[in-house]
Design a protein around this motif. Structure first.
Motif, PDB file in Angstrom:
ATOM      1  N   ARG A  18      36.931  38.113  34.613  1.00 26.30           N
ATOM      2  CA  ARG A  18      37.009  37.330  33.382  1.00 26.30           C
ATOM      3  C   ARG A  18      38.284  36.497  33.409  1.00 26.30           C
ATOM      4  NH1 ARG A  18      39.642  40.468  28.557  1.00 26.30           N
ATOM      5  NH2 ARG A  18      41.020  41.872  29.690  1.00 26.30           N
ATOM      6  N   TYR A  19      38.179  35.308  32.816  1.00 20.29           N
ATOM      7  CA  TYR A  19      39.341  34.434  32.731  1.00 20.29           C
ATOM      8  C   TYR A  19      40.187  34.826  31.540  1.00 20.29           C
ATOM      9  CZ  TYR A  19      37.723  31.366  36.406  1.00 20.29           C
ATOM     10  OH  TYR A  19      37.340  30.870  37.628  1.00 20.29           O
ATOM     11  N   TYR A  28      37.699  42.933  38.518  1.00 17.87           N
ATOM     12  CA  TYR A  28      37.428  44.366  38.578  1.00 17.87           C
ATOM     13  C   TYR A  28      36.783  44.670  39.920  1.00 17.87           C
ATOM     14  CZ  TYR A  28      38.252  44.179  33.573  1.00 17.87           C
ATOM     15  OH  TYR A  28      38.823  43.987  32.334  1.00 17.87           O
ATOM     16  N   PHE A  29      37.401  45.566  40.689  1.00 17.00           N
ATOM     17  CA  PHE A  29      36.944  45.897  42.038  1.00 17.00           C
ATOM     18  C   PHE A  29      36.421  47.318  42.124  1.00 17.00           C
ATOM     19  CE2 PHE A  29      39.701  42.348  42.884  1.00 17.00           C
ATOM     20  CZ  PHE A  29      39.140  41.730  43.978  1.00 17.00           C
ATOM     21  N   GLN A  30      35.516  47.531  43.088  1.00 22.30           N
ATOM     22  CA  GLN A  30      35.008  48.856  43.383  1.00 22.30           C
ATOM     23  C   GLN A  30      35.031  49.048  44.893  1.00 22.30           C
ATOM     24  OE1 GLN A  30      30.983  49.618  42.122  1.00 22.30           O
ATOM     25  NE2 GLN A  30      31.319  51.811  42.135  1.00 22.30           N
ATOM     26  N   PHE A  40      39.383  49.504  40.375  1.00 20.98           N
ATOM     27  CA  PHE A  40      40.682  49.005  39.941  1.00 20.98           C
ATOM     28  C   PHE A  40      40.582  47.543  39.551  1.00 20.98           C
ATOM     29  CE2 PHE A  40      40.225  48.632  44.487  1.00 20.98           C
ATOM     30  CZ  PHE A  40      40.749  47.388  44.818  1.00 20.98           C
ATOM     31  N   THR A  41      41.632  47.049  38.918  1.00 18.10           N
ATOM     32  CA  THR A  41      41.679  45.645  38.530  1.00 18.10           C
ATOM     33  C   THR A  41      42.835  44.942  39.225  1.00 18.10           C
ATOM     34  OG1 THR A  41      43.103  45.997  36.617  1.00 18.10           O
ATOM     35  CG2 THR A  41      40.735  46.145  36.236  1.00 18.10           C
ATOM     36  N   THR A  42      42.677  43.648  39.395  1.00 16.05           N
ATOM     37  CA  THR A  42      43.736  42.802  39.926  1.00 16.05           C
ATOM     38  C   THR A  42      43.809  41.550  39.068  1.00 16.05           C
ATOM     39  OG1 THR A  42      42.294  41.563  41.426  1.00 16.05           O
ATOM     40  CG2 THR A  42      43.334  43.566  42.303  1.00 16.05           C
ATOM     41  N   TYR A  43      44.907  40.838  39.203  1.00 19.38           N
ATOM     42  CA  TYR A  43      45.057  39.537  38.565  1.00 19.38           C
ATOM     43  C   TYR A  43      45.152  38.488  39.654  1.00 19.38           C
ATOM     44  CZ  TYR A  43      46.088  41.820  34.145  1.00 19.38           C
ATOM     45  OH  TYR A  43      46.014  42.571  33.015  1.00 19.38           O
ATOM     46  N   ARG A  44      44.473  37.395  39.439  1.00 23.70           N
ATOM     47  CA  ARG A  44      44.564  36.250  40.335  1.00 23.70           C
ATOM     48  C   ARG A  44      45.038  35.080  39.491  1.00 23.70           C
ATOM     49  NH1 ARG A  44      39.591  33.933  43.815  1.00 23.70           N
ATOM     50  NH2 ARG A  44      38.561  34.307  41.858  1.00 23.70           N
ATOM     51  N   TYR A  45      46.089  34.407  39.963  1.00 26.36           N
ATOM     52  CA  TYR A  45      46.628  33.310  39.172  1.00 26.36           C
ATOM     53  C   TYR A  45      47.078  32.165  40.072  1.00 26.36           C
ATOM     54  CZ  TYR A  45      51.231  35.087  40.519  1.00 26.36           C
ATOM     55  OH  TYR A  45      52.318  35.502  41.247  1.00 26.36           O
TER      56      TYR A  45
END
Length: 93
Positions: A18-19, A28-30, A40-45
């Motif tokens: 989601r933005y 959200y990764f699996q 887990f989650t990551t942020y991409r920016y």
């Protein structure tokens, strides 16, 4: 998109994202390793501009990379290109 699981080091895949803004996305990764099962989650920016856009959008401000940073990136790309070139038998540089 794929990411290495920080626990078992197997590939993890994006399940959803989601933005949070026009410059930041939460993913959200699996983990693909069923025994591990880490989610887990990551942020991409967007961090910096390497080449200015031809169609800049008003209100979007992304810092321009320094000349030193651009030079480092060019050097790294050249190094990787040389590492990935195949050596053909019987041919010399």
């Amino acid at each position: 998109m794929a990411f290495t699981c920080p626990h078992c080091e197997q590939v993890s895949y994006t399940r959803t994202s989601r933005y949070l803004s026009n410059l930041t996305q939460e993913e959200y990764f699996q983990c693909s390793n069923l025994t591990c099962g880490h989610t887990f989650t990551t942020y991409r920016y967007v961090r910096e501009t390497l080449c200015p856009p031809a169609l800049p959008k008003a209100g979007v401000s992304i810092p321009m990379a320094t000349k030193q940073r651009l030079s480092e990136l060019q050097h790294e790309l050249r190094r990787k290109k040389l590492e990935n070139q195949l050596e053909l038998p019987g041919l010399t540089a």
